[in-house]
Design a protein around this motif. Structure first.
Motif, PDB file in Angstrom:
ATOM      1  N   CYS A 135      -7.254   2.028  -4.732  1.00 28.97           N
ATOM      2  CA  CYS A 135      -6.984   0.753  -4.073  1.00 28.97           C
ATOM      3  C   CYS A 135      -8.073   0.477  -3.027  1.00 28.97           C
TER       4      CYS A 135
ATOM      5  N   CYS B 190      -1.490   2.443  -5.217  1.00 36.81           N
ATOM      6  CA  CYS B 190      -0.716   1.552  -4.349  1.00 36.81           C
ATOM      7  C   CYS B 190      -0.006   0.498  -5.197  1.00 36.81           C
TER       8      CYS B 190
ATOM      9  N   HIS C  65       0.816  -1.214   0.000  1.00 36.45           N
ATOM     10  CA  HIS C  65       0.000   0.000   0.000  1.00 36.45           C
ATOM     11  C   HIS C  65       0.847   1.260   0.000  1.00 36.45           C
TER      12      HIS C  65
ATOM     13  N   CYS D 275      -7.729  -0.175  -0.081  1.00 35.86           N
ATOM     14  CA  CYS D 275      -7.383   0.400   1.217  1.00 35.86           C
ATOM     15  C   CYS D 275      -7.810   1.862   1.315  1.00 35.86           C
TER      16      CYS D 275
HETATM   17 ZN   LIG Z   1      -3.727   0.305  -0.965  1.00 34.54          ZN
END
Ligand SMILES: [Zn+2]
Length: 300
Positions: free
Chosen positions: A171, A178, A161, A173
């Motif tokens: 992404c 990332c 990440h 996240c």
């Molecule tokens: Zn990420």
């Protein structure tokens, strides 16, 4: 005793104090719909293995668990699992200790893989190492000055990440561009599909690259370039002496590793680039189990 809970399999294993595997049992993770069922399965498996190997519970040092998600290793709490529903702030250490009557140590699987490679595998003899696992996700564990580096919330090592561009794909996240959105297994497969105009497995891509297929070489070379870019930041910041790369993608072989080394040599700062060596992980699919066993020995 070592336990490795993955999205697909639950592995339970018994090691001696020299980390020699005595017995291993493997179960399908999907059959454990609740934590109660999982705890019961681990308990039964451990008792069963100790029983038919003639080992008394007093001879057991403890139980180490590798888990696929963020863990509070000190308090023994599972915050959640990204790929297994129904787990939220579970005091798993306490529950298992009650059920097994043995000390229990929890950690996330990336940390334990790093610990295993550091003590017994490719990072042996190093002091400052990152161990990266390339799969659907891209994870990492950091050994710094001979100890696992955990950070404030046991959340270090998330190299997947780290953004490698200012703009790029979103992404899961919440971040942008990332590393994982470029070199996660699915992303590599999608990129290869574009070049080959058909579905192609990563195994086939590796075989083709070894035979000299230029498109397959391009895929792995680009994967190496992206991973290398992230690693330049990592080695400049941390001055590591060792990078270990494992997971399915690490089988891509020479093209990938050469490209990574080339990018580091060309782009990292001179001292950091000269200090670091890049290796393929050595312990294979049981690295998580070994790391769990080692964590019992180290009591962390
Ligand atoms: Zn990420």
């Amino acid at each position: 005793v070592a336990v490795d809970l993955g999205g697909t399999n639950l592995k339970v294993a018994l090691f001696n104090l020299k980390y020699k595997l005595i017995e291993k049992q493997v179960f399908n993770t999907r059959q454990f719909r609740t934590k109660g069922v999982l705890i019961k399965a681990i308990t039964n498996s451990v008792r069963n293995m100790l029983g038919h190997n003639g080992i008394g519970i007093r001879q057991v040092l403890g139980v180490g668990l590798g888990l696929p998600g963020p863990i509070d290793a000190q308090k023994g709490i599972v915050h959640f699992f990204p790929n297994i529903p129904g787990w939220k702030e579970v005091p798993l250490k306490q529950l298992l200790e009650k059920s097994l009557c043995l000390p229990v140590f929890l950690d996330n699987d990336a940390n334990l893989m790093a610990l295993a490679e550091y003590e017994l595998g490719a990072a042996r003899g190093s002091r400052f190492a990152i161990c990266i696992t390339l799969g659907t996700g891209v994870g990492g564990g950091l050994v710094f000055g001979g100890n696992l580096s955990r950070g404030k919330s046991n959340a270090t090592g998330e190299i997947g990440h780290m953004p490698i561009n200012e703009e790029g794909p979103r992404c899961n996240c919440g971040g942008t561009a990332c590393l994982e959105t470029y070199i996660g297994n699915d992303r590599i497969a999608a990129y290869a599909r574009k070049l080959f105009k058909r579905d192609i497995s990563l195994e086939e891509l590796s075989r083709l690259a070894k035979r000299g297929d230029t498109r397959a070489i391009k895929v792995w070379s680009d994967v190496g370039r992206h991973l290398g870019a992230a690693l330049v930041s990592v080695v400049n910041l941390l001055n590591l002496d060792c990078i270990v790369i494992g997971g399915g993608v690490a089988n891509a072989g020479k093209v990938l590793f050469e490209r990574i080394k080339e990018v580091i040599a060309q782009q990292a700062m001179r001292v950091q680039a000269e200090d670091v060596r890049v290796f393929r992980a050595r312990l294979g699919s049981d690295a998580g189990l070994l790391g769990a066993a080692i964590s019992v020995r180290r009591k962390n």
